[in-house]
Design an enzyme around this catalytic site. Structure first.
Site, PDB file in Angstrom:
ATOM      1  N   GLY A  17      -0.964   1.641  10.777  1.00 28.03           N
ATOM      2  CA  GLY A  17      -1.617   0.813  10.072  1.00 28.03           C
ATOM      3  C   GLY A  17      -0.706  -0.184   9.172  1.00 28.03           C
ATOM      4  O   GLY A  17       0.550  -0.447   9.790  1.00 28.03           O
ATOM      5  N   TYR A  18      -1.054  -0.783   8.229  1.00 30.76           N
ATOM      6  CA  TYR A  18      -0.326  -1.828   7.713  1.00 30.76           C
ATOM      7  C   TYR A  18       0.962  -1.364   6.922  1.00 30.76           C
ATOM      8  O   TYR A  18       1.962  -1.771   6.629  1.00 30.76           O
ATOM      9  CB  TYR A  18      -1.133  -2.393   6.592  1.00 30.76           C
ATOM     10  CG  TYR A  18      -2.128  -3.308   6.887  1.00 30.76           C
ATOM     11  CD1 TYR A  18      -1.598  -4.770   6.988  1.00 30.76           C
ATOM     12  CD2 TYR A  18      -3.346  -3.024   7.230  1.00 30.76           C
ATOM     13  CE1 TYR A  18      -2.828  -5.726   7.570  1.00 30.76           C
ATOM     14  CE2 TYR A  18      -4.524  -4.030   7.709  1.00 30.76           C
ATOM     15  CZ  TYR A  18      -4.258  -5.074   7.876  1.00 30.76           C
ATOM     16  OH  TYR A  18      -5.216  -6.108   8.419  1.00 30.76           O
TER      17      TYR A  18
ATOM     18  N   ASP B  98      -1.492   7.173  16.542  1.00 31.67           N
ATOM     19  CA  ASP B  98      -2.685   6.676  15.968  1.00 31.67           C
ATOM     20  C   ASP B  98      -3.796   7.113  16.819  1.00 31.67           C
ATOM     21  O   ASP B  98      -3.594   7.322  18.049  1.00 31.67           O
ATOM     22  CB  ASP B  98      -2.910   5.241  15.736  1.00 31.67           C
ATOM     23  CG  ASP B  98      -3.723   5.124  14.465  1.00 31.67           C
ATOM     24  OD1 ASP B  98      -3.299   4.491  13.639  1.00 31.67           O
ATOM     25  OD2 ASP B  98      -5.297   5.206  14.555  1.00 31.67           O
TER      26      ASP B  98
ATOM     27  N   GLU C 219       1.867  -6.707   1.335  1.00 34.81           N
ATOM     28  CA  GLU C 219       1.615  -7.469   2.474  1.00 34.81           C
ATOM     29  C   GLU C 219       2.048  -9.024   2.535  1.00 34.81           C
ATOM     30  O   GLU C 219       1.531  -9.475   1.358  1.00 34.81           O
ATOM     31  CB  GLU C 219      -0.056  -7.288   2.805  1.00 34.81           C
ATOM     32  CG  GLU C 219      -0.074  -5.792   3.338  1.00 34.81           C
ATOM     33  CD  GLU C 219      -1.697  -5.637   3.434  1.00 34.81           C
ATOM     34  OE1 GLU C 219      -2.469  -6.419   3.808  1.00 34.81           O
ATOM     35  OE2 GLU C 219      -2.027  -4.507   3.089  1.00 34.81           O
TER      36      GLU C 219
ATOM     37  N   LEU D 148       1.197   5.414  -8.085  1.00 32.64           N
ATOM     38  CA  LEU D 148      -0.068   4.874  -8.850  1.00 32.64           C
ATOM     39  C   LEU D 148       0.487   4.208 -10.007  1.00 32.64           C
ATOM     40  O   LEU D 148      -0.400   3.400 -10.350  1.00 32.64           O
ATOM     41  CB  LEU D 148      -0.743   6.354  -9.132  1.00 32.64           C
ATOM     42  CG  LEU D 148      -1.480   7.142  -8.102  1.00 32.64           C
ATOM     43  CD1 LEU D 148      -2.111   8.431  -8.720  1.00 32.64           C
ATOM     44  CD2 LEU D 148      -2.225   6.121  -7.325  1.00 32.64           C
TER      45      LEU D 148
ATOM     46  N   CYS E 283      -4.915  -1.480  -2.187  1.00 37.85           N
ATOM     47  CA  CYS E 283      -4.068  -0.512  -2.955  1.00 37.85           C
ATOM     48  C   CYS E 283      -4.805  -0.468  -4.346  1.00 37.85           C
ATOM     49  O   CYS E 283      -5.149   0.596  -5.209  1.00 37.85           O
ATOM     50  CB  CYS E 283      -2.809  -0.727  -3.286  1.00 37.85           C
ATOM     51  SG  CYS E 283      -2.067  -0.246  -1.477  1.00 37.85           S
TER      52      CYS E 283
ATOM     53  N   PHE F 299      -7.125 -11.361   1.132  1.00 33.07           N
ATOM     54  CA  PHE F 299      -7.168 -11.053  -0.222  1.00 33.07           C
ATOM     55  C   PHE F 299      -5.979 -11.496  -0.756  1.00 33.07           C
ATOM     56  O   PHE F 299      -5.807 -11.863  -1.938  1.00 33.07           O
ATOM     57  CB  PHE F 299      -6.721  -9.335  -0.317  1.00 33.07           C
ATOM     58  CG  PHE F 299      -5.566  -8.863  -0.063  1.00 33.07           C
ATOM     59  CD1 PHE F 299      -5.192  -8.419   1.221  1.00 33.07           C
ATOM     60  CD2 PHE F 299      -4.655  -8.499  -1.273  1.00 33.07           C
ATOM     61  CE1 PHE F 299      -4.035  -7.805   1.410  1.00 33.07           C
ATOM     62  CE2 PHE F 299      -3.619  -7.686  -0.983  1.00 33.07           C
ATOM     63  CZ  PHE F 299      -3.306  -7.635   0.274  1.00 33.07           C
TER      64      PHE F 299
HETATM   65  C1  UDX Z   1       0.265  -4.192  -3.866  1.00 32.70           C
HETATM   66  C2  UDX Z   1       1.758  -3.850  -4.644  1.00 32.70           C
HETATM   67  O1  UDX Z   1       2.375  -5.032  -4.679  1.00 32.70           O
HETATM   68  C3  UDX Z   1       2.661  -3.045  -3.646  1.00 32.70           C
HETATM   69  O2  UDX Z   1       3.924  -2.629  -4.068  1.00 32.70           O
HETATM   70  C4  UDX Z   1       1.983  -1.728  -3.050  1.00 32.70           C
HETATM   71  O3  UDX Z   1       2.804  -1.151  -2.020  1.00 32.70           O
HETATM   72  C5  UDX Z   1       0.754  -2.098  -2.567  1.00 32.70           C
HETATM   73  O4  UDX Z   1      -0.205  -2.753  -3.239  1.00 32.70           O
HETATM   74  P1  UDX Z   1      -0.365  -5.744  -1.825  1.00 32.70           P
HETATM   75  O5  UDX Z   1      -1.953  -5.338  -2.515  1.00 32.70           O
HETATM   76  O6  UDX Z   1      -0.094  -5.832  -0.706  1.00 32.70           O
HETATM   77  O7  UDX Z   1       0.724  -4.900  -2.618  1.00 32.70           O
HETATM   78  O8  UDX Z   1      -0.212  -7.373  -2.502  1.00 32.70           O
HETATM   79  P2  UDX Z   1       0.042  -8.064  -3.852  1.00 32.70           P
HETATM   80  O9  UDX Z   1       0.926  -8.939  -3.684  1.00 32.70           O
HETATM   81  O10 UDX Z   1       0.600  -6.946  -4.920  1.00 32.70           O
HETATM   82  O11 UDX Z   1      -1.280  -8.626  -4.304  1.00 32.70           O
HETATM   83  C6  UDX Z   1      -2.406  -7.933  -4.642  1.00 32.70           C
HETATM   84  C7  UDX Z   1      -3.560  -8.733  -5.209  1.00 32.70           C
HETATM   85  O12 UDX Z   1      -3.077  -9.453  -6.395  1.00 32.70           O
HETATM   86  C8  UDX Z   1      -3.687 -10.029  -4.201  1.00 32.70           C
HETATM   87  O13 UDX Z   1      -5.163 -10.146  -4.200  1.00 32.70           O
HETATM   88  C9  UDX Z   1      -3.022 -11.184  -4.965  1.00 32.70           C
HETATM   89  O14 UDX Z   1      -3.650 -12.440  -4.746  1.00 32.70           O
HETATM   90  C10 UDX Z   1      -3.274 -10.858  -6.519  1.00 32.70           C
HETATM   91  N1  UDX Z   1      -2.462 -11.373  -7.279  1.00 32.70           N
HETATM   92  C11 UDX Z   1      -1.008 -11.095  -7.048  1.00 32.70           C
HETATM   93  C12 UDX Z   1      -2.769 -12.170  -8.482  1.00 32.70           C
HETATM   94  O15 UDX Z   1      -3.985 -12.358  -8.365  1.00 32.70           O
HETATM   95  N2  UDX Z   1      -1.894 -12.857  -9.412  1.00 32.70           N
HETATM   96  C13 UDX Z   1      -0.627 -12.556  -9.275  1.00 32.70           C
HETATM   97  O16 UDX Z   1       0.163 -13.078  -9.993  1.00 32.70           O
HETATM   98  C14 UDX Z   1      -0.240 -11.524  -8.139  1.00 32.70           C
HETATM   99  P1  ADP Z   2      -2.496   1.668   5.529  1.00 31.16           P
HETATM  100  O1  ADP Z   2      -2.829   0.283   4.896  1.00 31.16           O
HETATM  101  O2  ADP Z   2      -2.130   2.692   4.234  1.00 31.16           O
HETATM  102  O3  ADP Z   2      -1.646   1.682   6.590  1.00 31.16           O
HETATM  103  P2  ADP Z   2      -4.442   1.754   7.603  1.00 31.16           P
HETATM  104  O4  ADP Z   2      -6.016   1.932   7.334  1.00 31.16           O
HETATM  105  O5  ADP Z   2      -4.131   0.362   7.897  1.00 31.16           O
HETATM  106  O6  ADP Z   2      -3.818   2.093   6.237  1.00 31.16           O
HETATM  107  O7  ADP Z   2      -3.889   2.723   8.528  1.00 31.16           O
HETATM  108  C1  ADP Z   2      -4.263   4.281   8.546  1.00 31.16           C
HETATM  109  C2  ADP Z   2      -4.177   4.462  10.035  1.00 31.16           C
HETATM  110  O8  ADP Z   2      -4.211   5.954  10.116  1.00 31.16           O
HETATM  111  C3  ADP Z   2      -5.523   4.011  11.012  1.00 31.16           C
HETATM  112  O9  ADP Z   2      -5.081   3.279  11.944  1.00 31.16           O
HETATM  113  C4  ADP Z   2      -6.063   5.283  11.380  1.00 31.16           C
HETATM  114  O10 ADP Z   2      -6.581   5.053  12.710  1.00 31.16           O
HETATM  115  C5  ADP Z   2      -5.197   6.409  11.417  1.00 31.16           C
HETATM  116  N1  ADP Z   2      -5.234   7.770  11.276  1.00 31.16           N
HETATM  117  C6  ADP Z   2      -6.304   8.166  10.568  1.00 31.16           C
HETATM  118  N2  ADP Z   2      -6.345   9.564  10.594  1.00 31.16           N
HETATM  119  C7  ADP Z   2      -5.717   9.828  11.553  1.00 31.16           C
HETATM  120  C8  ADP Z   2      -5.151  10.921  12.405  1.00 31.16           C
HETATM  121  N3  ADP Z   2      -5.514  12.208  11.859  1.00 31.16           N
HETATM  122  N4  ADP Z   2      -4.143  11.009  13.472  1.00 31.16           N
HETATM  123  C9  ADP Z   2      -3.632   9.839  13.609  1.00 31.16           C
HETATM  124  N5  ADP Z   2      -4.121   8.743  13.229  1.00 31.16           N
HETATM  125  C10 ADP Z   2      -4.782   8.491  11.964  1.00 31.16           C
END
Ligand code: UDX
Ligand code: ADP
Length: 480
Positions: free
Chosen positions: A10-11, A33, A161, A217, A272, A334
């Site tokens: 995934g991501y 996967d 992201e 967390l 997250c 997002f």
């Molecule tokens: C977040 C954490 O930053 C990262 O460390 C963790 O591993 C995963 O969660 P992410 O969700 O990918 O990362 O993006 P982030 O840049 O944190 O933005 C989260 C949300 O907050 C977005 O919707 C963004 O637009 C919003 N945001 C961010 C605001 O509204 N204002 C800000 O100043 C910063």
């Molecule tokens: P993240 O943002 O944490 O990477 P995603 O939802 O993008 O989360 O990715 C999680 C991936 O894990 C998905 O592509 C899903 O198909 C895969 N997955 C879930 N359970 C299993 C499993 N038991 N074996 C292999 N892949 C799995």
């Protein structure tokens, strides 16, 4: 040669493993996967996720020491280090519904590792998990071990992201938690050696397992809390005539506070923040800490309030009804530079406007029509189940059309709502947009990216989050 296998493409799993493969040419990295379509995409020219810089990294390593496969069991069996990066959705039913993490996918991955392993392994938690998950995983593995030894490590990922590749190249820190036994310390050292190929050693922090799990967390909760704090201020700014950008700048100049993550917005999204805070709340409640739980809950409440406030502002400004009015929605992801829509504030804003019977014309440079329709019809929290990664034919919301151009989206519209801060929305020809819209023409900027004064000169009525209100809006107060 060390072999790494990552369960979950995934991501998190995809970009992280691609960068490990790039930086450690002597390590073989296989990402596995259960989703055939995801793996097919990783092996094609059209990667399953949009992330600046990712394509170059994948192209350089794929077929060399980076592989993507659906043969989960084979590659897990062969690996020395197994990263687990599978979904950890919020539970929707049963104990802890709406808060606790659903560890079904994690547990099944752990059981599979136990089933297929023939050699000792280091198992690394990569996806964010509740504190003490490692203990549960350890129990599953050791009770099914057939004499094989496992070491569990927690190595939470902090990439964001849109900047994932840069974050992986230059992380603020890498965190590795493990058992404080000789075997545990040895496993921590093995993983540390992987990252030490490109990350300075003093930035690789090692802790006990629970500290590593909780730090992830806590970091997400702190970041989200900053956004809710500035968003709460934005409401007060609108009520008093202060400008949230000026306030955030002045506040952020204090080096103890710092300037980052203080951009007021329509609300935070992403896979997250909400999930991790709900999780934290649940853990606090389970540990008899209701006051602490209540404190963190407010971060989510303010985020929900901000989205509702935005919708109310739109409806109130347009004579208290948007029924059958065309509203252009610019941006659905997002945040910018990603096609990810998980928990995007656009979902709640669009649903709010649809609830008032608006017709929506949505444009996002990276999000497909299929995805938008799926998001608008899916139940809360359902996005985090692998079944939703499989192609399906979603039920469609008829009042929603998805177009591939901002000018098409805004043609004949009564209002424009900017919900993602894509750079291209800053450079649009707003005079052209104004000329083709119904009058009075409104812009509701949920990301504070347009120059409100210039747009007002053109003739728009403009709402910017946390900025002094347009005279029109002062006469049309929104009750949140
Ligand atoms: C977040 C954490 O930053 C990262 O460390 C963790 O591993 C995963 O969660 P992410 O969700 O990918 O990362 O993006 P982030 O840049 O944190 O933005 C989260 C949300 O907050 C977005 O919707 C963004 O637009 C919003 N945001 C961010 C605001 O509204 N204002 C800000 O100043 C910063
Ligand atoms: P993240 O943002 O944490 O990477 P995603 O939802 O993008 O989360 O990715 C999680 C991936 O894990 C998905 O592509 C899903 O198909 C895969 N997955 C879930 N359970 C299993 C499993 N038991 N074996 C292999 N892949 C799995």
């Amino acid at each position: 040669m060390v072999k790494i296998c990552c369960i979950g493409a995934g991501y998190v799993g995809g970009p992280t493993m691609a960068v490990i493969a790039l930086k450690c040419p002597k390590i073989e990295v296989v990402v596995v996967d259960i989703s055939v379509s995801r793996i097919t995409a990783w092996n094609s020219d059209q990667l399953p996720i949009y992330e600046p810089g990712l394509e170059d990294v994948v192209k350089e390593c794929r077929g060399r020491n980076l592989f993507f496969s659906t043969d989960v069991e084979k590659h897990v069996a062969e690996a020395d280090i197994v990263f687990v990066s599978v979904n950890t959705p919020t539970k929707t039913t049963g104990l802890g519904a709406g808060k606790a993490a659903d560890l079904t996918y994690w547990e099944s991955a752990a059981r599979m590792i136990a089933d297929v392993s023939k050699s000792d392994k280091i198992v690394v938690e990569k996806s964010t998990v509740p504190v003490k998950t490692a203990e549960a995983i350890e129990k599953i593995l050791t009770h099914n071990s057939k004499g094989i030894k496992y070491q569990i490590l927690s190595n939470p990922e902090f990439l964001a992201e849109g900047t994932a590749i840069q974050d992986l190249f230059n992380p603020d820190r890498v965190l590795i938690g493990g058992r404080e036994t000789p075997e545990g310390l040895k496993a921590v050292q093995s993983l540390k050696e992987v990252y030490a190929q490109w990350v300075p050693e003093d930035q690789i922090l090692t802790t006990n397992l629970w500290s590593a799990e909780l730090s992830k967390l806590a970091a997400n909760a702190f970041l989200a809390q900053r956004i809710s704090s500035v968003n709460a201020m934005s409401a007060l700014c609108e009520a008093t005539g202060a400008d949230v950008t000026e306030v955030a700048y002045a506040v952020g100049k204090d080096t103890r506070i710092g300037s980052k993550f203080l951009n007021a917005s329509v609300g935070f999204g992403g896979s997250c923040f909400q999930k991790d805070i709900l999780n934290l709340v649940y853990i606090c409640e389970c540990n008899g800490l209701p006051e602490v739980a209540e404190y963190w809950k407010q971060v989510i409440k303010v985020n929900d309030y901000q989205k509702t406030r935005f919708v109310n502002r739109v409806v109130a400004s347009m004579f208290n009804t948007v029924s059958n009015k065309k509203i252009a929605v610019l941006g659905f992801a997002f945040k910018k530079d990603t096609g990810d829509t998980r928990e995007t504030p656009a979902i709640d804003v669009c649903k709010g406007l649809l609830g008032d019977k608006a017709r929506l014309s949505i444009y996002d440079p990276q999000v497909t029509e299929d995805q938008i329709q799926r998001d608008l019809t899916m139940k809360k929290f359902d996005w985090d189940h692998p079944i939703h990664l499989q192609p399906t034919s979603p039920t469609t919301v008829k009042q929603v059309s998805v177009v591939w151009d901002a000018y098409e989206a805004t043609k004949d519209a009564h209002a424009v709502c900017i919900l993602t801060e894509w750079d291209e929305f800053k450079k649009l020809d707003y005079k052209r947009i104004f000329d083709n819209m119904q009058k009075p023409a409104f812009v509701f900027d949920g990301r504070n990216i347009v120059n409100a004064d210039e747009l007002r000169q053109i003739g728009f009525i403009v709402y910017s989050i946390g900025k002094p209100l347009d005279p029109w809006l002062k006469d049309m107060p929104a009750v949140a």
